[in-house]
Scaffold this motif. Sequence first.
Motif, PDB file in Angstrom:
ATOM      1  N   LEU A  21       0.874  -1.369  -0.043  1.00 14.44           N
ATOM      2  CA  LEU A  21      -0.162  -0.053  -0.069  1.00 14.44           C
ATOM      3  C   LEU A  21       0.701   1.221   0.066  1.00 14.44           C
ATOM      4  O   LEU A  21       1.671   1.600   0.908  1.00 14.44           O
ATOM      5  N   LEU A  23       0.984   4.862   1.091  1.00 16.92           N
ATOM      6  CA  LEU A  23       0.089   5.687   1.819  1.00 16.92           C
ATOM      7  C   LEU A  23      -0.011   7.158   1.298  1.00 16.92           C
ATOM      8  O   LEU A  23       1.156   7.732   0.966  1.00 16.92           O
ATOM      9  N   SER A  24      -1.322   7.466   1.292  1.00 14.69           N
ATOM     10  CA  SER A  24      -1.506   9.018   0.922  1.00 14.69           C
ATOM     11  C   SER A  24      -1.983   9.731   1.864  1.00 14.69           C
ATOM     12  O   SER A  24      -2.183   9.104   3.275  1.00 14.69           O
ATOM     13  N   ASP A  27      -4.945   8.333   3.349  1.00 16.70           N
ATOM     14  CA  ASP A  27      -4.779   6.914   4.295  1.00 16.70           C
ATOM     15  C   ASP A  27      -4.304   7.281   5.594  1.00 16.70           C
ATOM     16  O   ASP A  27      -4.739   6.764   6.565  1.00 16.70           O
ATOM     17  N   LEU A  30      -7.498   8.370   7.495  1.00 20.66           N
ATOM     18  CA  LEU A  30      -8.428   7.337   7.739  1.00 20.66           C
ATOM     19  C   LEU A  30      -7.712   6.364   8.910  1.00 20.66           C
ATOM     20  O   LEU A  30      -8.610   6.009   9.902  1.00 20.66           O
ATOM     21  N   LEU A  31      -6.513   6.318   8.936  1.00 20.30           N
ATOM     22  CA  LEU A  31      -5.805   5.607  10.073  1.00 20.30           C
ATOM     23  C   LEU A  31      -6.145   6.269  11.303  1.00 20.30           C
ATOM     24  O   LEU A  31      -5.974   5.457  12.327  1.00 20.30           O
ATOM     25  N   GLN A  60     -15.941   6.409   7.105  1.00 17.40           N
ATOM     26  CA  GLN A  60     -14.433   6.842   6.968  1.00 17.40           C
ATOM     27  C   GLN A  60     -13.876   5.179   7.339  1.00 17.40           C
ATOM     28  O   GLN A  60     -12.898   4.724   6.671  1.00 17.40           O
ATOM     29  N   ASP A  63     -14.162   3.248   4.409  1.00 19.97           N
ATOM     30  CA  ASP A  63     -13.428   3.624   3.158  1.00 19.97           C
ATOM     31  C   ASP A  63     -12.031   3.075   3.603  1.00 19.97           C
ATOM     32  O   ASP A  63     -11.489   2.551   2.598  1.00 19.97           O
ATOM     33  N   LEU A  64     -11.694   3.061   4.853  1.00 20.72           N
ATOM     34  CA  LEU A  64     -10.485   2.415   5.029  1.00 20.72           C
ATOM     35  C   LEU A  64     -10.354   0.813   4.810  1.00 20.72           C
ATOM     36  O   LEU A  64      -9.507   0.302   4.293  1.00 20.72           O
ATOM     37  N   ARG A  67     -10.050   0.323   1.074  1.00 22.26           N
ATOM     38  CA  ARG A  67      -8.715   0.884   0.649  1.00 22.26           C
ATOM     39  C   ARG A  67      -7.657  -0.299   0.719  1.00 22.26           C
ATOM     40  O   ARG A  67      -7.001  -0.532   0.018  1.00 22.26           O
ATOM     41  N   ILE A  68      -7.809  -0.739   2.029  1.00 22.72           N
ATOM     42  CA  ILE A  68      -6.857  -1.771   2.597  1.00 22.72           C
ATOM     43  C   ILE A  68      -7.247  -3.329   2.200  1.00 22.72           C
ATOM     44  O   ILE A  68      -6.336  -4.211   2.420  1.00 22.72           O
ATOM     45  N   SER A  93      -0.668   0.856  13.030  1.00 18.03           N
ATOM     46  CA  SER A  93      -1.146   2.450  13.111  1.00 18.03           C
ATOM     47  C   SER A  93      -0.328   2.950  14.102  1.00 18.03           C
ATOM     48  O   SER A  93       0.209   4.207  13.957  1.00 18.03           O
TER      49      SER A  93
END
Length: 321
Positions: A21, A23-24, A27, A30-31, A60, A63-64, A67-68, A93
Motif C-alpha cells: 500500500l 500511503l496517501s 490513508d 483514515l488510519l 471513514q 473507506d479504510l 482501501r486496504i 498504526s
Amino acid sequence: METPLSTSGNLPPKPGGRAPLALSGLDFKLLRVFKAVVEAGGFSAAQNELNVGLAAISKQISDLEIRIGMRLCTRGREGFCLTEEGKQVYQASIDLFASVDSFRDKLSSAQNELIGDLSIGVIDNTVSDVNSPLVAALRTLNESAPKVRLRLHAAQLDEVERGVVEGRLIMGVVPVYQKREEFDYFALYEERSQAYCAAGHVLFAVPDSEMDANVLRQHQVVNHRYAVHGAKANFVDYDNVGASASQVEAVAMLILTGRFVGFLPQHYAEPLVREGKLRALRPDLINLSTPFNVILRHNSPRSPLVKAFAEALGVDLKVMA
C-alpha cells in the motif's frame, strides 16, 4: 459526500500477491480515525474525540476497509470488536504514527521549536497532592512550547502501563508497587497514605491512646486491589477483608459506609477529615509511603519533547530509580 471508496460495494477478495500500500494523505487521515475509534472503544465513544458524527466515522472506517482490503472490526448489537486483521492494523498504526512523531520531533529540534502531541497517562485522584509536580510541569511546557498538544489520560494503573507498552501513551506518572522489565523508572515524588474509618464506625470515637498498630486486624478492611503495597501486611489481616475496590474514590465510598476501615492518600482524605466524615487511625504508627515515578517504555527513544517535559517535571532521564 460519497467517494469512489464508499460506493464501491463489498470488500474485494484478498489477492494472493497484493502490492504494498502506497500511503496517501487520505490513508493517514483514515488510519487516525481508526486508531481513535479503537482507543475510545467504539464508534459512538469516538465522536467527542474526533468531533464528527457517527455516520461520518462509520463511512471513514468503511473507506479504510475498502482501501486496504480487510475487515477491521465488527459493530452492531454485540458491540465493537476488532478482527485479527484489525488488531494488526491498529498496532501498525501505533508504530506508524510514532515514527511520524519521531520524524517531526527531529525536524522541530533542528528548527529549535517543539511541536507535536504529548500523550501522558496519570493515575486518577492525584490532583490534590501538593507534592506532585505534574500541574506545574504542564503549565511550564505550555508556556515554553505552545504548539505542543497536551493529551492527558487519567486511568487505573494497569491501563496506564498498558498504554505505555502499546505506544498509545508516551509516558506515565504512576505509583510503583513492583517494577516491571517493560519500563524505565524515574523518581518523581512520594505519596503518603493513612488508615481511616468513618463516622458511625466503632473506632471513630476511640482515643488514639487506646489503639495500637494492630487495631486494623480486628476490623473489616477494604482491599484496594491494584495498590499491592508490601508494608500493608504490617497492619492488615487479609483474612478479614470485607470489601474490595479498584480506585481511590471507590475505597473512600466503602469506608464512608461506616462498616470498613481502609487506606487512603492523605491529600485525598483531608477534606473529608475536615468535614468530620473521616478520622485517621494512629497516623503516627499506621502509615504508608508510595513512590510515584515517571515511566517510559524500556529503551525507547527519548525525543526532544519527552526530554523537555521531563525537565519541566524535574526529572533527570540519565538517572533511573
